[in-house]
Write a protein that holds these residues in place. Structure first.
Motif, PDB file in Angstrom:
ATOM      1  N   TYR A 168      61.838  18.624  36.918  1.00  0.00           N
ATOM      2  CA  TYR A 168      62.935  17.779  36.333  1.00  0.00           C
ATOM      3  C   TYR A 168      63.896  17.598  37.280  1.00  0.00           C
ATOM      4  CZ  TYR A 168      60.964  18.956  31.572  1.00  0.00           C
ATOM      5  OH  TYR A 168      60.115  19.198  30.664  1.00  0.00           O
ATOM      6  N   TYR A 169      64.489  16.329  37.594  1.00  0.00           N
ATOM      7  CA  TYR A 169      65.309  15.988  38.396  1.00  0.00           C
ATOM      8  C   TYR A 169      66.300  14.731  37.993  1.00  0.00           C
ATOM      9  CZ  TYR A 169      62.044  12.088  38.819  1.00  0.00           C
ATOM     10  OH  TYR A 169      61.429  10.566  38.546  1.00  0.00           O
ATOM     11  N   THR A 170      67.378  14.641  38.907  1.00  0.00           N
ATOM     12  CA  THR A 170      68.337  13.513  38.723  1.00  0.00           C
ATOM     13  C   THR A 170      67.856  12.470  39.568  1.00  0.00           C
ATOM     14  OG1 THR A 170      70.139  15.197  38.381  1.00  0.00           O
ATOM     15  CG2 THR A 170      70.612  13.072  38.953  1.00  0.00           C
ATOM     16  N   ALA A 171      68.050  11.178  38.953  1.00  0.00           N
ATOM     17  CA  ALA A 171      67.633  10.221  39.707  1.00  0.00           C
ATOM     18  C   ALA A 171      69.181   9.609  39.825  1.00  0.00           C
ATOM     19  CB  ALA A 171      66.959   8.852  39.043  1.00  0.00           C
ATOM     20  N   SER A 172      69.822   9.712  41.075  1.00  0.00           N
ATOM     21  CA  SER A 172      71.013   9.225  41.078  1.00  0.00           C
ATOM     22  C   SER A 172      71.649   7.972  40.739  1.00  0.00           C
ATOM     23  CB  SER A 172      71.617   9.415  42.697  1.00  0.00           C
ATOM     24  OG  SER A 172      70.806   8.286  43.503  1.00  0.00           O
ATOM     25  N   ASP A 173      70.427   7.047  40.988  1.00  0.00           N
ATOM     26  CA  ASP A 173      70.800   5.676  40.358  1.00  0.00           C
ATOM     27  C   ASP A 173      69.455   5.019  40.293  1.00  0.00           C
ATOM     28  OD1 ASP A 173      72.095   3.307  39.636  1.00  0.00           O
ATOM     29  OD2 ASP A 173      72.874   2.908  41.541  1.00  0.00           O
ATOM     30  N   THR A 174      69.404   3.998  39.321  1.00  0.00           N
ATOM     31  CA  THR A 174      68.036   3.256  39.466  1.00  0.00           C
ATOM     32  C   THR A 174      68.235   1.804  39.528  1.00  0.00           C
ATOM     33  OG1 THR A 174      68.814   3.010  36.922  1.00  0.00           O
ATOM     34  CG2 THR A 174      67.138   4.880  37.624  1.00  0.00           C
ATOM     35  N   PRO A 175      67.216   1.050  39.787  1.00  0.00           N
ATOM     36  CA  PRO A 175      67.507  -0.367  40.125  1.00  0.00           C
ATOM     37  C   PRO A 175      67.980  -1.320  39.019  1.00  0.00           C
ATOM     38  CG  PRO A 175      65.275   0.482  40.788  1.00  0.00           C
ATOM     39  CD  PRO A 175      65.794   1.454  40.053  1.00  0.00           C
ATOM     40  N   SER A 176      69.053  -1.826  39.059  1.00  0.00           N
ATOM     41  CA  SER A 176      69.593  -2.534  37.891  1.00  0.00           C
ATOM     42  C   SER A 176      68.996  -3.974  37.713  1.00  0.00           C
ATOM     43  CB  SER A 176      71.122  -2.691  38.310  1.00  0.00           C
ATOM     44  OG  SER A 176      71.150  -3.529  39.767  1.00  0.00           O
ATOM     45  N   ALA A 177      68.639  -4.708  38.822  1.00  0.00           N
ATOM     46  CA  ALA A 177      68.039  -6.082  38.549  1.00  0.00           C
ATOM     47  C   ALA A 177      66.550  -5.963  38.370  1.00  0.00           C
ATOM     48  CB  ALA A 177      68.315  -6.884  39.895  1.00  0.00           C
ATOM     49  N   THR A 178      65.718  -5.186  38.716  1.00  0.00           N
ATOM     50  CA  THR A 178      64.327  -5.390  38.664  1.00  0.00           C
ATOM     51  C   THR A 178      63.678  -4.063  38.002  1.00  0.00           C
ATOM     52  OG1 THR A 178      64.186  -4.177  40.911  1.00  0.00           O
ATOM     53  CG2 THR A 178      64.120  -6.622  40.655  1.00  0.00           C
ATOM     54  N   GLY A 179      64.528  -2.921  37.835  1.00  0.00           N
ATOM     55  CA  GLY A 179      63.875  -1.822  37.332  1.00  0.00           C
ATOM     56  C   GLY A 179      64.062  -1.814  35.746  1.00  0.00           C
ATOM     57  N   PRO A 180      63.435  -0.852  35.076  1.00  0.00           N
ATOM     58  CA  PRO A 180      63.232  -1.070  33.581  1.00  0.00           C
ATOM     59  C   PRO A 180      64.362  -0.596  32.911  1.00  0.00           C
ATOM     60  CG  PRO A 180      61.896   0.899  34.505  1.00  0.00           C
ATOM     61  CD  PRO A 180      62.417   0.100  35.701  1.00  0.00           C
ATOM     62  N   THR A 181      65.227   0.325  33.762  1.00  0.00           N
ATOM     63  CA  THR A 181      66.315   1.008  32.977  1.00  0.00           C
ATOM     64  C   THR A 181      67.612   0.180  33.121  1.00  0.00           C
ATOM     65  OG1 THR A 181      67.036   2.057  34.908  1.00  0.00           O
ATOM     66  CG2 THR A 181      65.405   3.192  33.647  1.00  0.00           C
ATOM     67  N   GLY A 182      67.838  -1.018  33.863  1.00  0.00           N
ATOM     68  CA  GLY A 182      69.013  -1.541  34.002  1.00  0.00           C
ATOM     69  C   GLY A 182      70.075  -1.098  34.838  1.00  0.00           C
ATOM     70  N   GLY A 183      69.817  -0.032  35.622  1.00  0.00           N
ATOM     71  CA  GLY A 183      70.682   0.689  36.521  1.00  0.00           C
ATOM     72  C   GLY A 183      71.249   2.052  35.905  1.00  0.00           C
ATOM     73  N   GLY A 184      72.039   2.655  36.776  1.00  0.00           N
ATOM     74  CA  GLY A 184      72.661   4.043  36.340  1.00  0.00           C
ATOM     75  C   GLY A 184      71.565   5.182  36.489  1.00  0.00           C
ATOM     76  N   SER A 185      72.211   6.355  36.414  1.00  0.00           N
ATOM     77  CA  SER A 185      71.898   7.594  36.889  1.00  0.00           C
ATOM     78  C   SER A 185      70.992   7.954  35.659  1.00  0.00           C
ATOM     79  CB  SER A 185      72.685   8.956  37.348  1.00  0.00           C
ATOM     80  OG  SER A 185      73.586   8.915  36.088  1.00  0.00           O
TER      81      SER A 185
END
Length: 638
Positions: A168-185
């Protein structure tokens, strides 16, 4: 865990903890003393103790070691950092231990084509003795697409169930424009049939990014920690912005159940969660303040316990870590040797049944990667974890070690030469009456003098107390205006200075940020230590800070740690000792004025004529009321 931003928890703003590109993180712990061997495949305390008993006491003790742990790289160098460490033992015939670190540079010499330090995503090491480690590779050579190549992978936690290993790990951020999560850790997971990989990512978040409670951006979903209890598996996650929460995991361990989420710790205090079971209790361990502040890092580990892994968790004073006057008893704090910023821990149990805490720290004499001022190195340390009166202490309460120590019994048949010995604590001895006052009468005693006297209408002596309005000013030059300070000459030699202070700020509320009152040991405006009752956003905490001048360009000038909980009134105590030519200042706090909590130690050169006294500052609108100012000689007791 995170590490591009860190809260200083002082009367300063939120700052970039890692000024350089390198993610500085703080990661959670592993699973050895945490869950049962049946549920995770890791050796439980009872299993290890049984192995030690079978081996008998006739075997030779394990060797010695000296912090930091040695992390050997293929080119012969030693890795400079292993932040947010987590460790786990192999299963079956595998007698190796495995260590996982947050994404970081391994050395100051490995650079990209553009001259930046190479970042290794979850570097992994193997050991047979728990102190000497060999690099076996990075968990991620390519970052999962849903995380994004530009974002960090922090704070691994590795558990094993059946034939599968889960990272298990932390994603410090995620893509806001093209990613499935819309941004944020977010929290992610990868699986493998081996503790060294290759790892296959699940393809999406275990905990998806979530909007902050105040609607301003995303809360910090950092630092995963996984435990199993009564057949259910739980994931703990979170940090300062949003607090710490727990969720139940699905049976396959790849997703969490949002409807099961519960808050474990209030925001603005803890991250790097670690959970372990001992003596019928679940113990929550969490780290507080800034992880990555060079030689002024005051990061430390705190503990609270509950009969349930879902809380509520309360400290030795009975204060919950969800309270606004936030609870948590200091477990691991710097003690005046070279190690500062001792935090983000895990616990393993050796084959003699002794618990050991693995954590990262900062060498105050060598805090940064060479040529990279502001990018803090955090090597990994290991010290014994003892149990006294139902509570854990590190090395009998002595804290981080820097000399040669007995090593763990890392293999079956070994025994460790370590034997617990309770560390002494400092207490007031003889009161120095010429420097002490209970503020009787209607005037300040003549020994106390002002630096920048405030308007007389803002303070008052009467009724056996000294009331002083908080100032819209502070002591962080070159910032102005500089606050007033009320001090007297410090005594020669070792001493204790103490006050009991009541802040009239309500128990909660964000509009009182950084208003504080308490003690100062003052060399000048740029060199001091201070211990205060402080309002930190929605929380009330005791803060022990150090200001120092003459720092290298790009380095911070202020660092802080926190101590015990705040009461309606709080007794604050600073103990000064001269040790090996260095001036050491140790913080103690008490909510009842009788039972004291020992915090960490700053070393500080405050010149030849330091002064002791009081401060009331950080923002206008509140009042600090002091019942006394007492100066004493000091003695040690066990």
């Amino acid at each position: 865990m995170r590490r591009t931003i860190a809260i200083t928890l002082a009367a300063v703003t939120i700052v970039g903890a890692q000024a350089l590109a390198g993610p500085a993180t703080a990661a959670p712990p592993p699973t050895t003393a945490t869950t049962s061997a049946a549920s995770t495949g890791t050796p439980s305390t009872s299993a290890v103790t049984s192995a030690a008993a079978t081996a008998g006491r006739g075997h030779a003790p394990a060797a010695t070691h000296q912090n930091p742990m040695a992390l050997r790289l293929p080119d012969g160098q030693t890795a400079a950092s292993c932040a947010d460490p987590t460790a786990i033992h192999g299963v079956g015939r595998d007698r190796n231990w495995y260590l996982y670190c947050t994404t970081d540079a391994l050395t100051a010499t490995e650079e990209t084509a553009t001259g930046e330090l190479v970042q290794h995503s979850v570097p992994t090491y193997r050991s047979t003795n728990l102190t000497d480690w060999t690099y076996v590779g990075d968990a991620f050579t390519t970052k999962p697409a849903w995380v994004g190549e530009a974002n960090g992978i922090w704070a691994p936690d590795v558990v094993q169930r059946g034939r599968t290993w889960f990272l298990y790990y932390t994603a410090s951020d995620t893509p806001s424009a093209t990613g499935p999560t819309g941004g944020g850790s977010a929290i992610g997971v990868a699986t493998s049939s081996s503790p060294t990989g290759p790892w296959t990512d699940s393809g999406g978040p275990v905990v998806a990014p979530q909007t902050a409670p105040n609607g301003d951006g995303f809360r910090w979903s950092f630092d995963p920690e996984v435990i199993t209890d009564s057949g259910r598996t739980y994931l703990y996650f979170g940090s300062y912005f949003g607090g710490v929460h727990v969720r139940q995991l699905t049976a396959d361990g790849l997703r969490s159940l949002p409807e099961t989420e519960r808050q474990i710790a209030i925001d603005n205090r803890y991250e790097g969660s670690y959970l372990m079971r001992h003596g019928g209790w679940w113990y929550y361990m969490g780290s507080a303040t800034n992880c990555c502040n060079g030689s002024l890092t005051g990061y430390g580990v705190f503990v609270a316990r509950s009969k349930s892994p879902l809380g509520p968790f309360r400290d030795r004073d009975g204060v919950a870590i969800t309270d606004t006057r936030v609870g948590g008893s200091p477990l691991l704090a710097q003690n005046g040797n070279r190690w500062v910023g001792t935090g983000h821990n895990t616990v393993v149990t050796d084959f003699a049944g002794q618990d050991w805490m693995i954590y990262h720290a900062v060498d105050r004499n060598d805090p940064y990667y060479a040529g990279q001022t502001g990018y803090t190195k955090r090597p990994a340390l290991i010290d014994p974890l003892d149990w006294i009166g139902g509570w854990p202490v590190v090395r009998g309460g002595a804290g981080p070690s820097d000399s040669v120590q007995p090593a763990p019994a890392a293999q079956p048949g070994q025994r460790s030469a370590y034997r617990p010995r309770l560390a002494p604590v400092d207490v007031p001895a003889r009161t120095i009456r010429s420097l002490s006052t209970d503020f009787r009468g209607d005037a300040l005693p003549p020994t106390l003098t002002w630096t920048r006297q405030p308007d007389p209408s803002t303070y008052r002596v009467g009724g056996g107390s000294f009331s002083w309005q908080t100032q819209d000013a502070d002591l962080h030059p070159p910032q102005t205006p500089l606050a007033s300070v009320l001090t007297e000459a410090a005594p020669a030699g070792d001493y204790v200075v103490e006050t009991r202070v009541r802040m009239d700020t309500p128990a909660t509320g964000d509009s009182f940020n950084y208003r504080q009152g308490g003690l100062v040991v003052y060399g000048d405006d740029g060199n001091y230590v201070r211990l205060v009752s402080n309002s930190i956003f929605n929380t009330r905490q005791t803060e022990f800070g150090k200001q120092v001048s003459g720092q290298p360009e790009g380095a911070p000038t202020y660092g802080n740690m926190v101590v015990g909980p705040v009461g309606g009134a709080t007794t604050l105590r600073i103990v000064h000792r001269l040790v090996d030519g260095e001036h050491r200042y140790t913080a103690y706090t008490s909510v009842d004025g009788r039972h004291f909590v020992r915090g960490g130690t700053w070393t500080a050169d405050l010149g030849s004529t330091p002064r002791v006294g009081l401060i009331s500052l950080g923002g206008a609108g509140s009042t600090s009321t002091f019942e006394d100012l007492r100066v004493s000689t000091v003695r040690s007791v066990r």
